[in-house]
Design a protein around this motif. Structure first.
Motif, PDB file in Angstrom:
ATOM      1  N   GLU A   1     -22.001 -24.139 -13.569  1.00 39.25           N
ATOM      2  CA  GLU A   1     -20.518 -24.662 -14.020  1.00 39.25           C
ATOM      3  C   GLU A   1     -19.570 -23.334 -13.860  1.00 39.25           C
ATOM      4  N   LYS A   2     -19.961 -22.105 -13.816  1.00 43.60           N
ATOM      5  CA  LYS A   2     -19.339 -21.149 -13.431  1.00 43.60           C
ATOM      6  C   LYS A   2     -18.699 -21.338 -12.041  1.00 43.60           C
ATOM      7  N   GLU A   3     -19.838 -21.449 -11.030  1.00 47.82           N
ATOM      8  CA  GLU A   3     -19.375 -21.652  -9.615  1.00 47.82           C
ATOM      9  C   GLU A   3     -18.492 -22.758  -9.356  1.00 47.82           C
ATOM     10  N   LYS A   4     -18.955 -23.960 -10.332  1.00 47.69           N
ATOM     11  CA  LYS A   4     -18.014 -25.137 -10.087  1.00 47.69           C
ATOM     12  C   LYS A   4     -16.417 -24.997 -10.546  1.00 47.69           C
ATOM     13  N   GLN A   5     -16.357 -24.158 -11.638  1.00 47.91           N
ATOM     14  CA  GLN A   5     -14.957 -23.790 -12.034  1.00 47.91           C
ATOM     15  C   GLN A   5     -14.232 -22.934 -11.208  1.00 47.91           C
ATOM     16  N   LYS A   6     -15.202 -21.942 -10.533  1.00 49.81           N
ATOM     17  CA  LYS A   6     -14.580 -21.006  -9.643  1.00 49.81           C
ATOM     18  C   LYS A   6     -14.193 -21.884  -8.276  1.00 49.81           C
ATOM     19  N   ARG A   7     -14.873 -22.784  -7.979  1.00 43.94           N
ATOM     20  CA  ARG A   7     -14.698 -23.530  -6.631  1.00 43.94           C
ATOM     21  C   ARG A   7     -13.469 -24.325  -6.897  1.00 43.94           C
ATOM     22  N   LYS A   8     -13.465 -24.961  -8.202  1.00 44.23           N
ATOM     23  CA  LYS A   8     -12.197 -25.894  -8.724  1.00 44.23           C
ATOM     24  C   LYS A   8     -11.009 -24.803  -8.672  1.00 44.23           C
ATOM     25  N   ALA A   9     -11.081 -23.810  -9.129  1.00 45.39           N
ATOM     26  CA  ALA A   9      -9.949 -22.842  -9.366  1.00 45.39           C
ATOM     27  C   ALA A   9      -9.616 -22.508  -7.890  1.00 45.39           C
ATOM     28  N   LEU A  10     -10.475 -22.248  -7.043  1.00 41.72           N
ATOM     29  CA  LEU A  10     -10.097 -21.717  -5.827  1.00 41.72           C
ATOM     30  C   LEU A  10      -9.198 -23.024  -5.084  1.00 41.72           C
ATOM     31  N   HIS A  11      -9.978 -24.352  -5.194  1.00 42.26           N
ATOM     32  CA  HIS A  11      -9.319 -25.493  -4.669  1.00 42.26           C
ATOM     33  C   HIS A  11      -8.004 -25.656  -5.251  1.00 42.26           C
ATOM     34  N   ASN A  12      -7.872 -25.426  -6.555  1.00 38.87           N
ATOM     35  CA  ASN A  12      -6.558 -25.574  -7.031  1.00 38.87           C
ATOM     36  C   ASN A  12      -5.397 -24.485  -6.580  1.00 38.87           C
ATOM     37  N   SER A  13      -6.040 -23.413  -6.360  1.00 42.91           N
ATOM     38  CA  SER A  13      -5.438 -22.316  -5.634  1.00 42.91           C
ATOM     39  C   SER A  13      -4.846 -22.469  -4.281  1.00 42.91           C
ATOM     40  N   LEU A  14      -5.943 -23.250  -3.763  1.00 44.89           N
ATOM     41  CA  LEU A  14      -5.428 -23.719  -2.251  1.00 44.89           C
ATOM     42  C   LEU A  14      -4.367 -24.668  -2.247  1.00 44.89           C
ATOM     43  N   VAL A  15      -4.781 -25.793  -3.223  1.00 45.62           N
ATOM     44  CA  VAL A  15      -3.704 -26.684  -3.403  1.00 45.62           C
ATOM     45  C   VAL A  15      -2.271 -26.287  -3.801  1.00 45.62           C
ATOM     46  N   GLU A  16      -2.076 -25.317  -4.578  1.00 52.28           N
ATOM     47  CA  GLU A  16      -0.670 -24.762  -4.652  1.00 52.28           C
ATOM     48  C   GLU A  16      -0.366 -24.060  -3.532  1.00 52.28           C
ATOM     49  N   LEU A  17      -1.234 -23.285  -3.096  1.00 53.09           N
ATOM     50  CA  LEU A  17      -0.800 -22.493  -1.807  1.00 53.09           C
ATOM     51  C   LEU A  17      -0.324 -23.469  -0.549  1.00 53.09           C
ATOM     52  N   ARG A  18      -1.035 -24.427  -0.476  1.00 50.46           N
ATOM     53  CA  ARG A  18      -0.475 -25.547   0.507  1.00 50.46           C
ATOM     54  C   ARG A  18       0.835 -26.419  -0.098  1.00 50.46           C
ATOM     55  N   GLY A  19       0.816 -26.576  -1.190  1.00 50.23           N
ATOM     56  CA  GLY A  19       1.791 -27.381  -1.807  1.00 50.23           C
ATOM     57  C   GLY A  19       1.206 -28.793  -2.020  1.00 50.23           C
ATOM     58  N   ASN A  20       0.071 -28.794  -1.700  1.00 52.93           N
ATOM     59  CA  ASN A  20      -0.298 -30.347  -1.936  1.00 52.93           C
ATOM     60  C   ASN A  20      -0.240 -31.070  -3.352  1.00 52.93           C
ATOM     61  N   ILE A  21      -0.044 -32.251  -3.291  1.00 52.36           N
ATOM     62  CA  ILE A  21       0.218 -33.205  -4.470  1.00 52.36           C
ATOM     63  C   ILE A  21      -1.452 -33.386  -5.121  1.00 52.36           C
ATOM     64  N   ARG A  22      -1.447 -33.136  -6.214  1.00 53.91           N
ATOM     65  CA  ARG A  22      -2.665 -33.668  -7.085  1.00 53.91           C
ATOM     66  C   ARG A  22      -2.634 -35.007  -7.374  1.00 53.91           C
ATOM     67  N   VAL A  23      -3.673 -35.764  -6.831  1.00 58.42           N
ATOM     68  CA  VAL A  23      -3.986 -37.371  -7.017  1.00 58.42           C
ATOM     69  C   VAL A  23      -4.940 -37.475  -8.059  1.00 58.42           C
ATOM     70  N   HIS A  24      -5.030 -38.013  -9.079  1.00 60.89           N
ATOM     71  CA  HIS A  24      -6.270 -38.562 -10.034  1.00 60.89           C
ATOM     72  C   HIS A  24      -6.217 -39.970  -9.961  1.00 60.89           C
ATOM     73  N   CYS A  25      -7.435 -40.501  -9.924  1.00 55.00           N
ATOM     74  CA  CYS A  25      -7.416 -42.089  -9.620  1.00 55.00           C
ATOM     75  C   CYS A  25      -8.061 -42.440 -11.205  1.00 55.00           C
TER      76      CYS A  25
END
Length: 564
Positions: free
Chosen positions: A128-152
């Motif tokens: 779970e910690k690694e998953k949260q880190k991975r998710k946080a890193l992914h979110n950071s990457l999304v923010e740095l790229r300016g990507n749009i978050r998409v939930h379905c």
């Protein structure tokens, strides 16, 4: 005659004598018969008593024999019972010993299982910690790229889904060869929607779409908002935020954004808090965050507009009599050369209840029209804007505790006049200066951030919705505005020099949010019905294109020094 009479009397006397003789004989015969009957009865009694005596003797003899045989059988049974008891006792002792051995083995297994559970728990926690880190890193990457978050979000099956005779399945038992199956799988940073469809006479479909989060038909409003709530923290950290619901008509956009609505006036119900959508929950969360924010003074303004037939209508505007009704607004150009909608009526609210009351008033004016697909289809795009003005003193925002206490003291000193003036100027313009002119020091600064909550009208297939006349014209404008939004995202994704924001009032209104000035989350709403396959694939394709947009890092709003 006399002689004859004498003869007859003589004969009569003789007859009387004979009769008397015979009667005497009869009497003696009767006595003899009685004696014989008595003797016969005594003889029968003697015979019966002798038979009973014989029978009694036989029975007694038989009983003696039976008792003797029963006694011997009981002795044998007792001996057999003793033998079996000993055997069972030996077996019980052996079973007890075996159970003791098994208990010892079970204890060892329990110790091993406990150790494995601890190991599994540790591994799960690490996962779970690694998953949260991975998710946080992914979110950071999304923010740095300016990507749009998409939930379905895939809505559950509804009664009208089977109205046209189509059989539907979403991870359920197959009921026909004409099936739309939507499978959901998850990984560290994204989740997958697999769409499979096989129809006679058509090419089979097997496509995969990946999004940051996918909700199945059993997940609640609480689960959906739990993934949206972190964005609201950014709102008070100086970032603009936009949450947008996209999908075909009848796919659950309004339910996701607002919650269940009342049929009589189309306002949303507040009775069941577990069913509330993103807009009321986000408002409650924003005011909760404001109440916990240590330094500074905050005030919140709200505006509600709709884009109907490519025209913008202010749903909170009042006429000269003070009645609320929709007022058409136009695009104007500011002194800086920016085109905006500066005359949107903004009302100052002090809590979530006031905000929700104003939104409900605006919803009652929203244009709706029944179609074959949806009985309460929204015919306009709804944009609810929450503007938060934050006032801080100097550079104390987020500093030491003593500085925070000083900032809070200064905040209290100006808050006496600040909210009162704000209430006296509830109707303001978004393009003008602050609604309150504060008498403050040069160290007082403010920043304005904006939360836009957008409930887009649903795309429609004219042949399926069955609209005509004015409703057909509304459908045309809805589809064109959604197409313009897709064109804008395509232009940004391809990094074109010109982005066609002006092709639609919707994209013009959302230019800042879509263009990179806000953290944007798109909530795709999907219908699982096979008859909606084309629209569902179009919505999933829109979400996939939106995820590919790289707008650059979202800029944080800077504090501006307030004039004296």
């Amino acid at each position: 005659k006399e002689e004859r009479i004498v003869v007859l009397e003589t004969e009569n006397a003789a007859l009387h004598l004979k009769l008397a003789e015979y009667q005497g004989l009869a009497g003696r015969s009767t006595k003899e018969v009685l004696q014989l009957y008595t003797a016969h009865g005594q003889q029968q009694k003697l015979q019966r008593s002798s038979a009973v005596t014989q029978l009694h003797g036989a029975i007694k003899k038989r009983l003696k024999q039976d008792l003797k045989s029963l006694h011997s059988f009981a002795l044998e049974l007792s001996k057999d019972f003793q033998r079996q008891s000993k055997t069972c006792l030996y077996r019980v002792l052996a079973a007890v010993q075996e159970i003791q051995l098994q208990n010892e083995a079970m204890q060892m297994f329990q110790i091993k299982a406990f150790g494995l559970e601890q190991s599994l728990q540790e591994v799960t926690e690490r996962y779970e910690k690694e998953k949260q880190k991975r998710k946080a890193l992914h979110n950071s990457l999304v923010e740095l790229r300016g990507n749009i978050r998409v939930h379905c979000r895939i809505r559950p099956l509804l009664p009208f889904d089977d109205a046209a005779g189509h059989l539907i399945s979403q991870d359920r038992h197959l009921r026909s060869s004409v099936i739309l199956t939507i499978n959901i799988s998850a990984s560290f940073s994204q989740e997958t929607v697999l769409v499979k469809c096989s129809r006679p006479g058509h090419a089979s479909i097997n496509k995969t779409f990946q999004f940051e989060r996918v909700y199945n038909d059993l997940e609640s409003q609480d689960t959906v908002f739990a993934d949206v709530a972190p964005l609201l923290t950014s709102l008070l950290d100086g970032y603009n935020v936009c949450i947008m619901a996209y999908g075909q008509t009848g796919s659950g956009k309004t339910y996701t954004m607002l919650g269940p609505q009342l049929e009589e006036n189309f306002s949303y119900s507040m009775e069941d808090e577990s069913q509330l959508g993103i807009i009321p929950r986000a408002t409650q969360e924003v005011f909760r965050l404001i109440s916990e924010k240590p330094p500074g003074t905050y005030w919140v303004e709200v505006s509600v507009v709709e884009v109907y037939n490519n025209e913008i209508f202010d749903l909170l505007a009042k006429d000269s009599y003070g009645k609320v009704f929709g007022v058409k607004r136009d695009v104007v150009t500011t002194r800086e050369g920016k085109e905006t909608f500066p005359v949107d009526t903004q009302r100052t609210v002090e809590n979530a209840s006031e905000f929700l009351h104003l939104v409900n008033k605006g919803l009652q004016l929203r244009v709706r029209h029944p179609t074959l697909v949806h009985a309460h289809s929204s015919r306009s795009h709804l944009v609810v804007t929450l503007t938060i003005t934050t006032v801080v003193f100097g550079d104390n925002f987020g500093t030491s505790w003593e500085d925070e206490q000083t900032s809070q003291r200064l905040s209290k000193e100006v808050s006496c006049t600040f909210p009162q003036k704000m209430r006296d100027n509830k109707s303001t313009s978004s393009g003008t200066s602050s609604p309150v002119q504060l008498e403050a020091t040069e160290r007082m600064k403010q920043v304005r951030t904006r939360l836009q909550l957008v409930d887009l009208a649903g795309s429609e297939c004219v042949g399926m919705s069955g609209v005509t006349g004015a409703a057909l014209r509304e459908t045309s404008f809805i589809n064109r505005s959604l197409s313009a939004l897709a064109d804008v995202l395509g232009a940004i994704a391809e990094q074109r020099s010109h982005v066609p924001y002006r092709n639609s009032k919707l994209t013009h209104l959302l230019q800042d949010s879509v263009g990179g000035d806000a953290k944007l989350l798109v909530m795709l709403c999907i219908s699982p019905g096979q008859k909606y396959l084309t629209e569902s694939m179009q919505s999933l394709g829109f979400g996939t294109r939106a995820r590919q947009v790289q707008r650059g890092q979202v800029k944080k709003k800077n504090f501006q020094v307030l004039s004296k």
